[in-house]
Design a protein around this motif. Structure first.
Motif, short mmCIF file in Angstrom:
data_model
loop_
_atom_site.label_atom_id
_atom_site.label_comp_id
_atom_site.label_asym_id
_atom_site.label_seq_id
_atom_site.Cartn_x
_atom_site.Cartn_y
_atom_site.Cartn_z
N GLY A 75 -19.54 16.12 30.45
CA GLY A 75 -19.93 16.82 31.67
C GLY A 75 -19.00 16.50 32.81
O GLY A 75 -17.85 16.11 32.62
N ASN A 76 -19.52 16.67 34.02
CA ASN A 76 -18.72 16.42 35.21
C ASN A 76 -19.61 15.92 36.33
O ASN A 76 -20.82 16.15 36.34
N VAL A 77 -18.99 15.21 37.26
CA VAL A 77 -19.71 14.68 38.42
C VAL A 77 -18.77 14.68 39.61
O VAL A 77 -17.56 14.50 39.46
N ASN A 78 -19.31 14.90 40.80
CA ASN A 78 -18.52 14.91 42.02
C ASN A 78 -18.82 13.67 42.85
O ASN A 78 -19.95 13.23 42.94
N LYS A 79 -17.78 13.11 43.43
CA LYS A 79 -17.91 11.95 44.30
C LYS A 79 -16.89 12.09 45.42
O LYS A 79 -15.68 12.04 45.19
#
Length: 265
Positions: A75-79
């Motif tokens: 998946g992906n995640v934003n920070k």
């Protein structure tokens, strides 16, 4: 420093796994721990989503994943300004293999054989994290693995990322542990499997949706999170055996040597 950048990238990439999976920790006993009602089989498979509360469903999902021998996270995640794409398989033996990618800024491979953790940044990643000021590092590491990175305190997250037992210990230790308004969602499907969702909000205002398998063990199959650290993670290949081999010695450079010679530039 590059070590901190690599470590923070791994931590960011696994943020949803380590925290939001719990969708808000709680100490309430799950309904599955109670005696079965008369006339109903105690070992009936799957979730009874009508009788279980939202808290009980999320606890069963957390406990199920904690008991898994392996899982693949995709998946992906934003920070902040970073978007991290994760494709990583990990097991309880300290084995892992996969990649973490920053679109437009390169990627690095992560591999753990149960004894040591290896990293293989590509040229684009090295150029990005050193802001183009360390061509020596790019040249030295081209096509090579870094070994022994877990011995650096700044890289502790790497070891955690490669051990499912350690990773699941972090569930509910961040803002997600203060989740409120845990509510039932609805039935659905994730990657062809039947699911039921549970929703919650954390102290920073982000909303998490946990999709739990309703047939067989109640594994979490997807997490969607908005707000700080938002993104989506899918859990696949649960309990699938993972085979990892250490890279050839002539393709490995010791992390301490790399750090001493080129990292400070």
């Amino acid at each position: 420093m590059l070590s901190k950048r690599l470590a923070s990238t791994t931590a960011i990439g696994l943020l949803l796994v380590a925290g939001a999976t719990a969708c808000g920790d709680n100490d309430k006993p799950a309904a599955a721990d109670k005696p079965a009602a008369a006339g109903k089989a105690a070992a009936a498979p799957g979730l009874d989503t009508e009788k279980l509360t939202a808290e009980e469903i999320q606890k069963q999902a957390k406990d199920a994943l904690a008991g898994a021998t392996s899982v693949k996270v995709v998946g992906n995640v934003n920070k902040d300004t970073d978007e991290i794409a994760v494709d990583l398989a990990v097991d309880t033996k300290g084995q892992c293999k996969g990649t973490l990618t920053l679109p437009g800024a390169g990627k690095f491979e992560l591999l753990g054989d149960g004894k040591q953790v290896y990293l293989k940044p590509d040229a684009a990643f090295l150029t990005s994290v050193t802001e183009g000021k360390n061509p020596q590092a790019v040249e030295l590491l081209k096509g090579r693995w870094i070994g022994g990175a877990q011995d650096d305190p700044d890289m502790k997250e790497i070891t955690t990322a490669c051990n499912l037992k350690e990773l699941t210990k972090t569930f509910g230790t961040g803002d997600e542990s203060k989740a409120t308004n845990i509510t039932k969602g609805s039935a659905g499907t994730v990657n062809g499997a039947k699911t039921f969702s549970v929703k919650s909000k954390d102290s920073s205002g982000g909303e998490a949706t946990l999709h739990v398998a309703t047939e067989g063990k109640p594994y979490p199959l997807r997490i969607e999170k908005s707000g700080k650290g938002g993104g989506q993670m899918d859990f696949t290949d649960i309990d699938k055996a993972l085979t990892v081999q250490a890279p050839p010695a002539d393709q490995v450079i010791d992390y301490s040597l790399f750090k001493d010679k080129v990292q400070a530039a």
